[in-house]
Design a protein around this motif. Structure first.
Motif, PDB file in Angstrom:
ATOM      1  N   ARG A  30      31.389  14.073 -54.314  1.00 38.84           N
ATOM      2  CA  ARG A  30      31.051  12.986 -55.227  1.00 38.84           C
ATOM      3  C   ARG A  30      32.024  11.838 -55.013  1.00 38.84           C
ATOM      4  O   ARG A  30      33.205  12.045 -54.732  1.00 38.84           O
ATOM      5  CB  ARG A  30      31.124  13.454 -56.681  1.00 38.84           C
ATOM      6  N   LEU A  31      31.511  10.625 -55.167  1.00 40.88           N
ATOM      7  CA  LEU A  31      32.324   9.424 -54.994  1.00 40.88           C
ATOM      8  C   LEU A  31      32.213   8.548 -56.229  1.00 40.88           C
ATOM      9  O   LEU A  31      31.114   8.336 -56.744  1.00 40.88           O
ATOM     10  CB  LEU A  31      31.855   8.636 -53.764  1.00 40.88           C
ATOM     11  N   GLU A  32      33.347   8.056 -56.697  1.00 42.76           N
ATOM     12  CA  GLU A  32      33.339   7.067 -57.769  1.00 42.76           C
ATOM     13  C   GLU A  32      34.442   6.047 -57.508  1.00 42.76           C
ATOM     14  O   GLU A  32      35.421   6.324 -56.800  1.00 42.76           O
ATOM     15  CB  GLU A  32      33.535   7.726 -59.135  1.00 42.76           C
ATOM     16  N   VAL A  33      34.259   4.863 -58.071  1.00 42.11           N
ATOM     17  CA  VAL A  33      35.266   3.810 -57.971  1.00 42.11           C
ATOM     18  C   VAL A  33      36.113   3.828 -59.234  1.00 42.11           C
ATOM     19  O   VAL A  33      35.581   3.784 -60.350  1.00 42.11           O
ATOM     20  CB  VAL A  33      34.612   2.424 -57.799  1.00 42.11           C
ATOM     21  N   LEU A  34      37.430   3.910 -59.060  1.00 42.26           N
ATOM     22  CA  LEU A  34      38.347   3.738 -60.184  1.00 42.26           C
ATOM     23  C   LEU A  34      38.685   2.254 -60.261  1.00 42.26           C
ATOM     24  O   LEU A  34      39.219   1.684 -59.300  1.00 42.26           O
ATOM     25  CB  LEU A  34      39.612   4.569 -59.975  1.00 42.26           C
ATOM     26  N   ALA A  53      33.548  19.772 -53.585  1.00 42.55           N
ATOM     27  CA  ALA A  53      33.207  21.078 -54.148  1.00 42.55           C
ATOM     28  C   ALA A  53      34.216  22.116 -53.658  1.00 42.55           C
ATOM     29  O   ALA A  53      34.858  21.931 -52.615  1.00 42.55           O
ATOM     30  CB  ALA A  53      31.792  21.471 -53.735  1.00 42.55           C
ATOM     31  N   PRO A  54      34.398  23.213 -54.395  1.00 36.15           N
ATOM     32  CA  PRO A  54      35.357  24.245 -53.978  1.00 36.15           C
ATOM     33  C   PRO A  54      35.111  24.708 -52.538  1.00 36.15           C
ATOM     34  O   PRO A  54      33.976  24.969 -52.138  1.00 36.15           O
ATOM     35  CB  PRO A  54      35.107  25.379 -54.981  1.00 36.15           C
ATOM     36  N   GLY A  55      36.201  24.783 -51.772  1.00 36.57           N
ATOM     37  CA  GLY A  55      36.121  25.241 -50.391  1.00 36.57           C
ATOM     38  C   GLY A  55      35.880  24.145 -49.373  1.00 36.57           C
ATOM     39  O   GLY A  55      35.983  24.384 -48.167  1.00 36.57           O
ATOM     40  N   TRP A  56      35.569  22.931 -49.832  1.00 35.87           N
ATOM     41  CA  TRP A  56      35.291  21.828 -48.911  1.00 35.87           C
ATOM     42  C   TRP A  56      36.520  20.939 -48.760  1.00 35.87           C
ATOM     43  O   TRP A  56      37.390  20.896 -49.617  1.00 35.87           O
ATOM     44  CB  TRP A  56      34.095  21.009 -49.401  1.00 35.87           C
TER      45      TRP A  56
END
Length: 270
Positions: A30-34, A53-56
């Motif tokens: 997931r990508l978001e801008v702060l 995600a977990p493991g990535w």
């Protein structure tokens, strides 16, 4: 041998890259801008937050032979003259017998933004292309679009923490000297760097970059004797043939178990 390895890696990436709209791995990242804050000098500090995600995992700006280099396109942004990523210190991990450099769990990538017109809002819009890996590695194409607040002046702790986790400069890390010798090889150039620098930790791994994106840099061999670190790597132009090497554009990042050091420029020995 080097040329065959490089061409094989480029070919595998070309065949592995699906269009963003059909990427079945998009749910793994997931990508978001702060939105960040405005600075007194007119620039704005924001960040891209990449949640895995977990493991990535994903990759640093120089990912190593086993990684996929990230790319940011700013098309569609408004009132933006320049955007400079400030990469936090990455980690080194092994993948199919090869080492690569990147991040697990989350990457907060601070951005120093220079507006065209100070005092007017900046809109960040574009695409981030990154490689993500678990048992396999695939590219992900992620879009972002956010108008940044003008009145915010209080630093975001998450972005401030990411800025503080960047590698030390050579001066702050106690760098005394750095010199590079360059000699021709059948495929390109052999670069040998001698760096007088206190240890960054029990295990040190050096990454060499050049200012020319068309120059491929092999994984470096790193060894230490006392206060001197020796780094050796091979350089080759992706199209083959001779090329000019700008010594001022050589960048060596030393990643250690205690900290990392960013060394920019590598002159010849006096």
């Amino acid at each position: 041998m080097i040329k065959r390895t490089l061409l094989s890696l480029l070919a595998s990436f070309a065949f592995a890259a699906p269009a963003a709209a059909t990427n079945p791995y998009a749910e793994m990242v997931r990508l978001e801008v702060l939105p960040g804050w405005h600075q007194a000098n007119g620039t704005h500090i924001a960040a891209l937050r990449i949640t895995l995600a977990p493991g990535w995992k994903t990759y640093w700006r120089a990912p190593g032979d086993a990684g996929i280099p990230p790319s940011i396109r700013w098309a569609g942004s408004r009132n933006l003259t320049n955007a400079t990523p400030q990469w936090p210190t990455p980690v080194v991990f092994s993948q199919n017998g090869m080492r690569s450099v990147g991040y697990k769990h989350e990457l907060i990538l601070p951005l120093v933004l220079t507006p065209q017109n100070v005092g007017k809002p900046i809109t960040l819009k574009g695409q981030l292309q990154i490689g993500i890996c678990n048992d396999i590695c695939v590219p992900a194409d992620l879009s972002f679009d956010l108008s940044l607040p003008q009145g915010a002046t209080r630093p975001d702790p998450a972005i401030a923490s990411a800025l503080a986790s960047q590698p030390f400069s050579g001066d702050k890390a106690g760098l005394s000297a750095v010199h590079c010798a360059v000699s021709p090889t059948a495929d390109g150039l052999l670069l040998s760097a001698d760096i007088t620098l206190p240890s960054a930790g029990a295990e040190e791994y050096a990454v060499v970059e050049t200012a020319d994106p068309q120059v491929w840099v092999a994984e470096a061999e790193t060894s230490r004797t006392g206060n001197r670190l020796h780094v050796e790597t091979q350089l080759m132009h992706v199209e083959g043939g001779a090329f000019a090497l700008d010594r001022s554009g050589i960048r060596i990042t030393v990643l250690g178990t205690r900290h990392a050091v960013d060394i920019q420029g590598c002159p010849a020995a006096p």
